[in-house]
Write an enzyme that holds these catalytic residues in place. Sequence first.
Site, short mmCIF file in Angstrom:
data_model
loop_
_atom_site.label_atom_id
_atom_site.label_comp_id
_atom_site.label_asym_id
_atom_site.label_seq_id
_atom_site.Cartn_x
_atom_site.Cartn_y
_atom_site.Cartn_z
N CYS A 373 9.20 63.02 85.94
CA CYS A 373 9.83 63.21 84.62
C CYS A 373 9.77 61.90 83.82
O CYS A 373 10.30 60.88 84.28
CB CYS A 373 11.30 63.60 84.79
SG CYS A 373 11.51 65.35 85.10
N ASP A 417 12.08 28.05 51.57
CA ASP A 417 12.22 27.64 50.19
C ASP A 417 13.38 26.62 50.17
O ASP A 417 14.18 26.61 51.11
CB ASP A 417 12.57 28.90 49.37
CG ASP A 417 12.61 28.62 47.89
OD1 ASP A 417 11.80 27.81 47.44
OD2 ASP A 417 13.46 29.21 47.20
#
Length: 720
Positions: A373, A417
Site C-alpha cells: 500500500c 536592497d
Amino acid sequence: MSMVANESRFRVTGMDCAACGNKVDTAIRRLPGVEDVTVSVSTGAVKVRHADGFDAAAVTRQVRNLGYGAENADAADPATAGRHGHDHAGHRHDHPAEADLPWWRTKKARLTAACGAALLAAYLLGHLAPSLERPAVLAALAVGLVPVAWRAITAARFGTPFSIETLMSIAAIGAVFIGAEEEAATVVLLFLVGEMLEGLAASRARASIQGLSSLVPKTALVEKDGQAIEVPAESLAVGAVLLVRPGDRIAADGRVVEGSGEVDEAPVTGESVPKRKSVGDPVFAGTVNAGSVLRVRVTAAAADNTIARVVRLVEEAQESKSPTERFIDRFSKVYTPAVLAVGFLIAVVPPLVVGADWSEWIYKGLAILLIGCPCALVISTPATIAAGLSAGARRGLLMKGGVVLETLGKITAVAFDKTGTLTMGKPVVTDVVALARPVRSILSLAAALEKGSSHPLALAILERAKADKAPVPPAFDAQAIPGEGVEGKVGGEAVFLGSPQAAGRRMALGEEHQARIAALNAEGKTVSVVLVGDEVAGSIAMRDEPRPDAREALAAMKAEGIRTVMLTGDNRTTAEAVAGGLGIEARAELLPQDKQRIVRELQAQGLVVAKVGDGINDAPALAAADIGIAMGGGTDVALETADAAVLHGRVRDVPDMIALSKATMGNIRVNIAIALGLKAVFLVTTVLGITGLWPAILADTGATVLVTANAMRLLSWTPR
C-alpha cells in the site's frame, strides 16, 4: 472568454491523502470539456479549467460517485463567484459539510466504529456458539469490506484501477478463500482505523491555516453620524471609520485616523512586544487594541485584508507541487501495479516451480499486497509541504508553493536592497552637535521651524524633539528657501536651519565644526546647521538607520555559509557607511537593470541567489533571482513579482525562511525513509514466513500515522 472566467472551483470533503486526490483528478479529467485539473488535498479545493458551456454539476456528480462530498465553491460563495470563485477558508454553509464535523462524527469514523463493533460481537458469539463463529466473522468482514470494495470498483470505473482499496479488497477476499477470514476482518478494521487517523491528521493540517481566518472578528463598530453601529465585518467598505475599543480585535486592515496606543500584533505576526500606533500608522485585521480608543479608516475590504490574502496565498501555494512531490506522484503510479505483479508472482511461482504449499504462498502474496500500500509514501511529501507552508504563514513568512519552499533551503547567496529592506526606510536624527546652545534648545529651535512640514528630514527632527521632550515654541514668518533650508523668528530671534553650504554663506563655520560635519557626511549622514542671530548654535545629523535586527540576521546567514550583498541606488558614501556597520559587501549607485545584472552575475558564479527588496524598483532583480523575496508591511507587499514575502519587514525573517525550508526538507527525507524502511523490513519478514497479514497492514497504517505525525510536528516550528 478569459481563462479565469473558464475556471471553476469546487470544495471536496473526505480527501485525506494524495491517493484520494489522484482519484478525484483522474475522474474529473475524463469529463468532456475539461482542460486542466488542480487538486489540493490539504485545503480540500479543486480547480477545474474548462471550455465554454461546461456543465459544472457534472464535476460534483463525478466526485460524489467516488464517495467524496463535493459542492461548487463558486455557486456557494456569491462574494467570490464573480472573481476567482475562491472558497475562503472559514467559509460555512447552511448544512454541516463533512469537513465541518468533529472527527468522531465523520463517515469514516462511523464506518470504523461499526466494523469494530461487528468484529467484537462476532468474537463474543464465537465463544458462546462456536458453530456460528465463521458466519459471524464473515458478516463483520462484510460491514467493513463492502464499502471499501465498492470504492475500489467506482475508482476503477472512473480511471483508477490500481487504488489502495483495490489492493485491500483483493487481499481480504483472497484471505477468505484460504480460510483466514478472522485475519481478513482484522486487516479491514486496521485499514479503516488507519484511514480515520489519516483524516484526523489531514483535518488538523487544514485547521491550522484556516485558524488564521477566525482571528478576524465577525462584527465591527462603524461610526455613522456620530453614532457607533455594529455591522458584520464582511460588509465593511473601504473608507468606513471603525471605532476600536481597548481589548477589541481590529476587524479590517486600515490606518489610524484618531488616537494612539499599543496594538498587540502577536496573533498575526508572532511579535511578542505590542507596537505603538498613532495617527497615520497602518493596522491589520485580527490584531488586538491593547491601549486606548482608536478610530481606524478601512483600507481593504474583507476579501482583501491581510489575513484573507495570506489564507488565499497558502491555499494556492499548496496547490502547486514541489519537485519531490511530483516525482513521488509519478513513482506511485508505477509502484502500485508493480506491487500487484510481485504479489501475484510470490503467490504462484514457488507452488508451480518447486511444488510448495499453495495456501502458504497465496497467503504470503496477499500479505505483500498489503505491505505494498503506497499510502505512507504518497502522503510523506504533501503533508510535510502543507505543514511547512502553514507554519511559515502563521509567522508572516509567505511562500508561493512547494517549489519555493524546496528551493529556499538551497540558497547560497542573498542580495538585499538597502532602503526599506536593510534600513527602516525613513531618516532618524543620529547626532546633535551642540556649540553655542544646549542640545534641547537646538532641537526646540529646529522643530519650531519644521512644524507642519511633511518632508522626511523635518519629520525626523520633530520625532526626536518629541522623544527628548524638547518644547516646540511657535515660529513666526517661517518660510522655505528653495535649495537652502528654512528661516523664521522663534522667541524674537532670527533662526535659520539648512545645509552646511547655505549656512557657510551666511556666516563662517569654525574649522573644527567643518571637520565634524565632514566626518558625519563620511558616515553617510545628512547634516543641517542651526544659526541663531549671529552665532552658530549647532548642527543636527540624520540618516536612514539599519533595522534593529539586520546585523544579527546577516551574521546568522554568514555563519551558514551564505554570501550576502547589498544592492542600492543610493550614493557610495552612504551605502558604504551602512554596509560597514552591518558587515555586508555593498554595490552602490545602481539602476534597476544594474541590480538585475548583478543577480545574473552571481548566478553565473554557480550561486543560488535570493533577492530581497520592496518589490517596486526591484521587480527586474526579483524576477531574475532564483527566489524573489518581497519585504513588506502586509497590505502593499509586492506579492505579484516575488516568490515569497516577509510580511513583517524583519531582516531576520530571511534566514528563518531558509531554516524553515531546511527543516521541511529534512522532515521529508525522514518520512520517505520511514515509509520505505518499514516496507522493506516487512517484505523480508513476510517472505520468510515470520509475519502475516495483519502485521503487514499494521505496518502500513503505522507508517502512515508516523509520517503524518512527523509532518504535523512542523506546524509548531519556531525559528531559533
